[in-house]
Design an enzyme around this catalytic site. Structure first.
Site, PDB file in Angstrom:
ATOM      1  CG  ASP A 675      -1.889   1.179   1.173  1.00  0.00           C
ATOM      2  OD1 ASP A 675      -2.233   1.597   0.379  1.00  0.00           O
ATOM      3  OD2 ASP A 675      -2.016   1.737   2.245  1.00  0.00           O
ATOM      4  CE  LYS A 676      -0.261   7.309  -2.144  1.00  0.00           C
ATOM      5  NZ  LYS A 676      -0.087   8.481  -1.122  1.00  0.00           N
ATOM      6  CE  LYS A 855      -7.705  16.188 -11.149  1.00  0.00           C
ATOM      7  NZ  LYS A 855      -6.964  15.764 -12.202  1.00  0.00           N
ATOM      8  CE  LYS A 879      -6.507  25.326  -0.103  1.00  0.00           C
ATOM      9  NZ  LYS A 879      -5.974  25.154   1.183  1.00  0.00           N
ATOM     10  NE  ARG A 917       0.572  15.211  -2.768  1.00  0.00           N
ATOM     11  CZ  ARG A 917      -0.352  14.736  -1.960  1.00  0.00           C
ATOM     12  NH1 ARG A 917       0.132  13.783  -1.226  1.00  0.00           N
ATOM     13  NH2 ARG A 917      -1.617  14.742  -2.464  1.00  0.00           N
ATOM     14  CB  THR A 997      -2.222   3.207  -3.556  1.00  0.00           C
ATOM     15  OG1 THR A 997      -2.646   4.272  -2.915  1.00  0.00           O
ATOM     16  CG2 THR A 997      -1.950   3.979  -5.161  1.00  0.00           C
ATOM     17  NE  ARG A1112      -8.847   7.924  -7.177  1.00  0.00           N
ATOM     18  CZ  ARG A1112      -8.947   9.119  -6.052  1.00  0.00           C
ATOM     19  NH1 ARG A1112      -9.082   8.333  -4.945  1.00  0.00           N
ATOM     20  NH2 ARG A1112      -9.207  10.192  -6.311  1.00  0.00           N
ATOM     21  CG  ASP A1142      -3.749  -1.786   3.190  1.00  0.00           C
ATOM     22  OD1 ASP A1142      -3.959  -1.628   1.673  1.00  0.00           O
ATOM     23  OD2 ASP A1142      -3.150  -0.788   3.747  1.00  0.00           O
TER      24      ASP A1142
END
Length: 1595
Positions: A675-676, A855, A879, A917, A997, A1112, A1142
């Site tokens: 998993d992330k 977004k 933003k 990011r 993930t 996803r 998980d």
């Protein structure tokens, strides 16, 4: 919407009618296949007939109504029922806060209440929101029907118990009687729901003994030995002591049971703690949905046992642990204090937590004014036209919330959860302490994410404030059945309006659900209706049943045992045949000395002899092998638990083995599925850099940058160490400057992640007033544009903790706070910001929240006029993702500085290359008239009954245009310590890592680059089903996915996806050759797993790629991918995760690892091993896993070998006694051979043997590949050991036999040694010494400990022979030791026999080591030579605090990453802050430039704005010269060239100027990874600039 009245549809008719209004309607779930789901077996279809209901407390006026035919399509409704909230204006009213009054005195003040738009995230393919309450995640709805759960498909997999039972509909009634159709003949509910009591254990106190014994006797070997014990009880088979023969099996069963009990007890304790957690359940109203809990005698007995066990556990904890004793002392002090107070008449005792007025628990205010109460405990809230409460019903004062256990919660109960409490079941949210019905959830136990998520109560019930209000409601909930999808729920809440008698309906979605395992945060209380309990809850459905795993060696051991059974059958059959044949031969001694035999014929005698031989040769299938393996695996688990290098001091958590029997599987892992969030990352975002007005601020040395520099050949350890030292210096300077700048009440230096001394200086005006204002405005925008809440810190009441819906937002607001722009609270009208020590209130007019489709998020701030009479203005702050913001920037002249836009784009590109990011901030100033006009449109859209979210999206999109860029931010999704190094080591070991993930694609890609799973040399093969760039492959998503996979497979690897290619792939365990990575989302993955052919192609594609990222994906898809690889490729798999999502993956893999971090406990509870951080996995696998596999691979065949020697010697003895079953050895020798004479050496070899130490195992991870290739354990090796045992058994028997062969006289004193037991002593001594020395020769590690036990095992034989033969009870063996040991011939045959036993194998081993050495043997020679002496003891390459390791090269150079660097290189490579760095000189790359190396080193000429560009690269200088300054023809072919000189764009010129002025980092190229298709999240400056102009032009 109220329906019109119609006499034909009145639900309140006379009782004489037989129909009921509460039957289910036809339900059509909008699943991915578009196929309506079937109704439940107990439901009937509603055909617009009339029905009747009965209420229990009061009569309701009968009113007619009918459904309006022209209702809008509602994907969440089961039937077109009227919508709630109908008003004269045809829409909802805005939710106001308490004491809200419109101020008409100010014409510009239209609304003083902050409006919040909580948008969902479900969108259609056009990017527009769907109607109704949206789902949490768009992708989850498409995965609602799992392809592995469709029973009609022949090519589906078992999905680990994650069943989709959504079609099992249920209707839950509150304060109403059930219709007759839902009752049985006795008047009890037909539906049966599981209890809320859960059990994750395999056993209970009552079932442990029978279930465990039954499980153990599923092992055929145990059954075999049980049969032998039963046979031995009959005297006919000649067993000397049947009771003693049963002891080994009894001991094995008991020890195994104890081990299993301890292993399962921890789960039992956790289950009991969870089940007995207390919550608040509404009492006083009967729950008609469940039968009265008539506890049977059996359940009472079980309950009594459970209580007894719980008391015993608590007693042990309180009396035998330090924590328990301290708790007992504290309880005793409290009792004494209470007694003293009662004696003194003290009436001022502290009030209990439930003594609140009106059944409320009034806790502290967390800065949320919506949580205020009036004097009588009622929340002040305006009335609403839509209200489920019936004011005509009298309140029920006898109904109240009382404490009860989780396990007593039932479906249909109303529960109340308080702040920081865990949700006990899956409930529909009715109301919260917020007047707008919102609450905040922490879902880390469920999905591993620690950020808060908003959940909204139902509109019709959000005015409920107390238990009295709940009792004045009647409603029913039509719900779908339980399923494992965490992101989907559909239901309808229905009630009859008491005002007009109309049937009302409100859709219920996942946004109205509180799921078990989540924690309520920043909300004083929440109230809800229980829908799913126990095993029906989503967290339990995702957990699945606890599997019983068996290691690969244990499974393959069955074949070895079968071969030994075959050998046993052969020798027994031969014995029976020969003995039967000899029975008819005469004369025999029995003719003269015996009175007949048990068997009356040759055939019967042969049959009996067969079973006698089975008992005699039973050691060929050694029962002691299994107990020895259990001992070894238990010891290995103890070593893993006690390894201090696997101990996490921060969490106080060691590596905890939960399954002790699969440690050897850790040494054969080929695929790791991770998993992330919370596994690779800490889920902690840190603000690192920003660009303001074209100037970059911030210093950081990220993992992605370190990985990139390492690929360039740079010593990143030295570079990183120097960089961090300078960052620490700048940090101290910045902290001191911030303290002098102002008094910030929220300034805590330990929290600072943004390090930039230049930024603080610019805040003080060092670069002019313009830049100072830009910096201030930028930070103020971060402090205003958010949805963060504040909460007092538990340990420091003055400190305010930030509680955000996403960690990114918390990082942005936290950085603004650190530099003096602190968000300290909210009011009804806006936010309170502390600006450099002084608090100011900013009025927020509207908030347009972030979602995955937009977004972006925006807020509109009211700017008062300059003078009292001036018109105010409105400022929109927006933003969002850089591509979204750039596409919305204004193109009007003067609105945006083009050079500043280009510089910002280049900075963002640089940040993205460093693995950060990126985010952009922009603004738009509105006149008050513009805002009023837009706000009117907003109010209309917010009150719309149809397509509400779509209209809100359009209105928001309208105002979020023509923006002016403010700047950009860069946030690091902080990896866990040592993750890149761990992944690198695992890759060198031959292990492939796949990331599965649930996060979005762009986030996963950023983490992929940060942890060096992806690099710029890779080509990313994107598999998706939507987008303009895949239209050429067709319109059908399944066709697109298959076409893309086939195209990549054929073009990149030349494969067609055939079964032959898959068969060849099974045999190939090497690393993928090409630089490719697969990126696939959940929708495409669902299609890729749907069908045998496409599944095979997808698997072959992924196998040939170096990295695989599945984004996803749902929990069931994770499990499906693991099973696909495990089953199709026949490889060992390991899954690691930290959240409930998980669990299915962890349980599907051969080995499951749970991260016991701060992100929940569900994965740990269901895992095989629990560790504190991801980096510990490297040591667990490469050290302990490899050792365990290596040890068992040597121990098991050695165990068979030693039994073959001893047992087959008996067979050779049978040649001379007609196989009559007589013993060559005295019986105690038979018993002690496996117990004392040979057991310890082989057991300690399996426990403590090491081919290399732990440090070498980590720095030479290639040694692990032998486990992947299964070279150390296979059937060939087993057969060689068996042949060796066969040969040595001949030596052990026939060498002593040869002494007697001639004269039978072998002593010098004439005492006879011709008894069979005397010969047996010689044979046993030779077998024992040969076996133990054989074990010694095959041990890699010779130390005093192993040598001691080998010597003791040999001496025990001589000791026992001497002691036992000295007593008369030894009978025929009396005085055997003194006679045998005093005979020189015994010692002669012993020495010669041992030499002949060991010499062939010793010779073969020496030949192999000299001429065909393995990798391990070569490394051992290097170790002996001292090649690894420079590594300190306990060195861990994944430890971020590891010491620097250097070693002298052949000619005195320093060796860094395999490249020798002379001392004179890089000495003048200094940055503007005098940080020395060492580069690989270009002479190593280009021999033609040997004489020009000295010209490549220059110092920085000046220190421009801080750009994190502290190191200078001669290589990139050459690239720049070749691109911009050289006239050589080859310069145009340079890879880093941006464009030809003739075609240079404005962006190219800006980049050139910034590089020349040191405003860009020139250490690395801006080249990105090649991408096969368009992919979100990959930032290019050129695409940002071009996208802005093209998008704006289209608009």
């Amino acid at each position: 919407m109220s329906g019109s009245k119609d006499n034909n549809t009145n639900p309140f008719l006379d009782e004489a009618q037989d129909t009921s209004p509460f039957e289910f309607e036809d339900i059509n779930f909008d699943d991915s296949n578009g196929v309506p789901s079937s109704s439940h077996a107990n439901t009937q279809r509603l055909n617009d007939t009339t029905h009747q209901t009965t209420f229990d407390n009061s009569s309701i006026e009968k009113k007619d109504f009918s459904f309006q035919e022209e209702t809008e399509n509602d994907v969440h409704s089961f039937e077109p029922t009227p919508r709630i909230g109908a008003s004269s204006t045809g829409g909802f009213d805005d939710i106001g806060l308490e004491n809200d009054e419109l101020d008409t005195s100010n014409p510009h003040k239209t609304n003083t209440i902050m409006k919040r738009l909580r948008m969902g995230t479900q969108r259609n393919k056009m990017g527009k929101p769907s109607v109704g309450r949206a789902k949490t995640l768009k992708w989850a709805t498409k995965n609602f029907v799992n392809p592995f759960e469709d029973a009609n498909r022949e090519d589906t997999f078992d999905d680990g118990g994650l069943m989709n039972r959504a079609s099992e509909l249920r209707t839950i009634y509150y304060n109403m009687q059930l219709p007759k159709e839902m009752l049985d003949e006795e008047g009890k509910p037909i539906m049966e729901y599981p209890r809320n009591k859960i059990r994750t254990t395999k056993y209970t106190p009552l079932t442990f003994l029978p279930k465990n014994i039954m499980f153990q006797f599923q092992n055929f070997a145990n059954v075999y030995f049980l049969i032998l014990i039963i046979l031995g009880a009959f005297q006919i088979f000649g067993v000397t002591n049947p009771g003693l023969a049963a002891v080994p099996l009894i001991v094995i069963v008991i020890i195994t049971a104890i081990k299993d009990g301890i292993e399962d007890s921890r789960r039992t304790i956790l289950d009991m703690e969870v089940n007995n957690t207390k919550t608040h359940i509404l009492e006083g109203i009967d729950n008609p949905n469940v039968s009265a809990d008539n506890v049977s005698m059996w359940r009472k007995f079980k309950k009594a046992n459970s209580r007894l066990l719980m008391r015993f556990i608590k007693y042990c904890q309180s009396h035998f642990t330090e924590e328990g004793r301290e708790k007992r002392r504290q309880q005793k002090r409290n009792r004494m204090r209470t007694q003293r107070a009662s004696f003194d008449g003290d009436m001022n005792m502290p009030r209990g937590s439930l003594d609140s007025i009106g059944s409320f628990r009034v806790s502290g205010d967390y800065g949320r004014p919506s949580l205020d109460y009036d004097a009588v405990g009622q929340s002040i809230s305006r009335s609403d036209n839509v209200n489920i409460m019936d004011r005509a019903m009298p309140p029920r004062p006898d109904c109240k919330f009382s404490k009860d256990y989780w396990k007593n919660i039932k479906v249909g109960d109303v529960v109340r959860i308080h702040n920081n409490d865990e949700i006990p079941a899956d409930i529909v949210l009715l109301s919260t302490s917020d007047s707008d019905g919102a609450c905040y959830l922490e879902t880390k136990n469920l999905d591993g994410e620690s950020n808060l998520k908003v959940r909204q109560s139902l509109k019709c019930s959000h005015t409920i404030r107390s238990s009295r209000d709940v009792t004045r409601t009647r409603f029913w909930l039509e719900s779908e059945g339980p399923h494992a999808n965490l992101y989907s729920y559909q239901g309808n809440l229905k009630w009859v309006d008491s005002k007009d008698g109309d049937l009302k309906n409100e859709p219920v979605t996942i946004n109205n659900m509180l799921l078990r395992g989540c924690t309520l945060r920043n909300t004083k209380w929440a109230m809800g209706l229980v829908v799913f309990t126990g095993d029906d809850t989503k967290i339990m459905l995702n957990s699945g049943a606890t599997p019983t795993k068996k290691s690969r060696i244990s499974r393959e051991l069955n074949l070895s045992v079968s071969l030994n059974f075959l050998l046993l059958f052969i020798v027994c059959f031969v014995s029976g045949i020969i003995n039967g044949v000899n029975y008819d031969k005469h004369p025999r001694s029995r003719d003269f000395f015996e009175f007949g035999t048990v068997a009356g014929s040759a055939a019967t005698n042969g049959f009996v002899s067969f079973w006698v031989a089975v008992i005699l040769y039973q050691s060929l299938v050694p029962i002691s092998l299994y107990i020895s393996v259990e001992i070894i695996k238990t010891a290995q688990a103890a070593f893993i638990y006690g390894d201090v290098l696997l101990y996490n001091a921060k969490l106080d958590y060691p590596c905890t083995p939960k399954s002790w029997n699969i440690s050897d599987d850790l040494g054969q892992i080929e695929y790791i599925f991770s998993d992330k969030t919370g596994t690779l990352t800490q889920n902690v975002m840190e603000f690192k850099k920003c660009t303001i007005n074209g100037i970059s601020y911030g210093r950081a040395y990220t993992e992605a940058l370190a990985g990139l520099r390492k690929r360039q050949g740079i010593d990143v350890e030295a570079e990183g160490r120097r960089e961090r030292e300078e960052i620490a210096k700048d940090r101290d300077i910045m902290i001191n400057d911030l303290r002098r700048l102002s008094h910030n009440s929220q300034f805590y230096p330990d929290d600072i992640t943004f390090v930039s001394k230049e930024f603080v200086r610019d805040l003080q005006g060092a670069s002019g007033e313009m830049q100072q204002k830009c910096c201030e405005h930028f930070m103020l925008a971060l402090a205003l544009c958010h949805s963060v809440l504040v909460e007092p810190n538990k340990h420091d009441s003055k400190k305010l903790d930030l509680k955000a819906q996403s960690p990114d937002e918390a990082a942005l607001v936290g950085t603004a706070r650190d530099v003096g722009f602190s968000f300290v609270g909210k009011t009804k009208e806006g936010l309170i910001i502390e600006l450099q020590g002084s608090q100011k209130e900013f009025q927020i007019l509207n908030i347009l929240e972030f979602n995955s489709t937009r977004k972006r998020m925006s807020c509109i701030v009211k700017i008062p006029g300059t003078n009292p009479g001036d018109e105010p203005r409105a400022l929109l702050i927006c933003k969002g993702a850089d591509s979204i913001i750039y596409s919305r920037l204004s193109t009007r002249s003067g609105a945006n500085n083009e050079t500043m836009l280009e510089k910002t784009a280049l900075h963002l590109e640089q940040y993205a290359t460093e693995g950060l990011r990126t985010l952009c901030l922009a603004q738009r100033e509105l006149t008050w008239s513009e805002y009023v006009e837009w706000n009117a449109k907003y109010d209309i859209a917010a009150a719309a009954l149809t397509n509400r979210e779509e209209q809100l999206e359009n209105v928001s999109d309208e105002i979020e245009r023509n923006l002016t860029l403010i700047g950009g931010t860069a946030i690091e999704d902080r990896l866990q310590d040592g993750v890149p190094d761990s992944i690198s080591l695992l890759g060198q070991a031959g292990i492939k890592l796949w990331v599965l993930t649930g996060d979005k694609v762009e986030t996963a890609i950023n983490i992929g680059f940060s942890c060096n799973l992806l690099n710029n040399d890779m080509e990313l093969l994107v598999v998706k089903t939507t987008g303009d760039d895949v239209k050429e492959f067709g319109n059908d998503p399944a066709q697109i996915a298959e076409s893309l996979i086939s195209k990549y497979l054929h073009e990149k690897f030349g494969l067609m996806g055939s079964e032959m290619e898959l068969a060849a792939a099974k045999k190939d365990h090497g690393h993928p050759k090409g630089d490719f990575a697969v990126i696939i989302d959940g929708e495409a993955l669902k299609l890729a797993l749907d069908g045998e052919e496409i599944r095979r192609k997808f698997l072959l594609l992924c196998k040939n790629c170096k990295a695989v990222l599945c984004c996803r994906v749902s929990p069931s898809q994770k499990a499906a991918v693991v099973k696909l690889v495990k089953v199709s490729l026949d490889v060992m798999t390991l899954a690691i995760g930290d959240g409930s999502n998980d669990v299915a993956m962890i349980q599907s893999a051969d080995v499951g690892i749970g991260i016991a971090g701060e992100e929940g406990r569900q994965a740990v509870m269901c895992s095989d091993y629990a560790i504190g951080q991801f980096r510990y996995l490297t040591r667990l696998v490469l050290v302990h896993g490899r050792w365990s596999y290596k040890r068992l691979s040597e121990m098991i065949p050695a165990f068979f070998y030693k039994n073959v020697i001893f047992t087959l010697a008996l067979f050779w003895y049978g040649i001379y006694n007609d196989f009559d079953g007589s013993y060559l050895y005295e019986y105690t020798f038979m018993m002690f051979y496996n117990l004392a004479f040979t057991s310890l050496p082989v057991i300690f070899m399996g426990i403590m043997d090491q081919d290399t130490n732990d440090t070498i195992s980590l720095v030479m991870p290639q040694l692990y590949r032998r486990g992947i290739l299964r070279l150390d354990w296979n059937q060939t090796k087993f057969l060689w050991y068996m042949l060796d045992g066969l040969y040595q058994s001949c030596i052990c028997f026939f060498f002593p036999y040869a002494m007697y062969h001639r004269t039978m006289i072998i002593t010098h004193n004439g005492l006879g040694l011709d008894h069979r037991f005397y010969v047996g002593v010689m044979v046993a001594t030779l077998a024992v010494l040969s076996c133990n020395l054989y074990i010694l020769l095959h041990q890699y590690r010779w130390d005093w400990f192993s040598g001691l036990f080998i010597a003791l095992s040999c001496l025990v034989l001589f000791f026992w022979t001497g002691v036992w033969s000295s007593v008369v009870h030894s009978k025929e063996l009396f005085k055997a030791a003194s006679r045998i040991y005093s005979t020189p011939s015994f010692w002669a045959v012993l020495f010669v026999g041992i030499v002949y036993c060991l010499l062939p194998r010793f010779t073969l081993d020496c030949f192999q080591k000299f001429f065909y050495p393995t990798d391990v043997e070569i490394v051992r020679e290097m170790w002996e030579r001292g090649d690894f002496d420079h590594y300190p003891k306990g060195y861990d390459p994944t430890d971020p605090n590891r010491p620097k390791v250097t070693k002298a090269g052949k000619f005195g150079e320093r060796v860094v990453d395999g490249i020798q660097l002379s001392q004179n290189f890089g000495e003048t490579n200094l940055s503007h802050d005098s940080i020395a760095t060492e580069e690989i000189p270009m002479t190593l790359m280009n021999p033609a430039n040997v004489n020009n190396t000295n010209n490549d080193n220059h110092e920085w000429a000046s220190s421009p704005r801080e750009t994190q560009d502290l190191l200078f690269s001669p290589r990139l200088q050459e690239q720049q010269q070749a691109t911009f300054g050289s006239n050589q023809p080859s310069s145009t072919q340079n890879k880093s060239s941006l464009s030809n000189v003739r075609g240079r764009t404005s962006l190219d010129r800006t980049r050139e100027d910034m590089l020349a002025n040191n405003e860009l980092d020139n250490r690395y190229s801006v080249d990105k990874a090649r991408i096969s298709l368009d992919l979100p999240g990959v930032t290019h400056a050129s695409s940002l600039v071009q996208g802005r102009t093209s998008t704006t032009r289209d608009i």
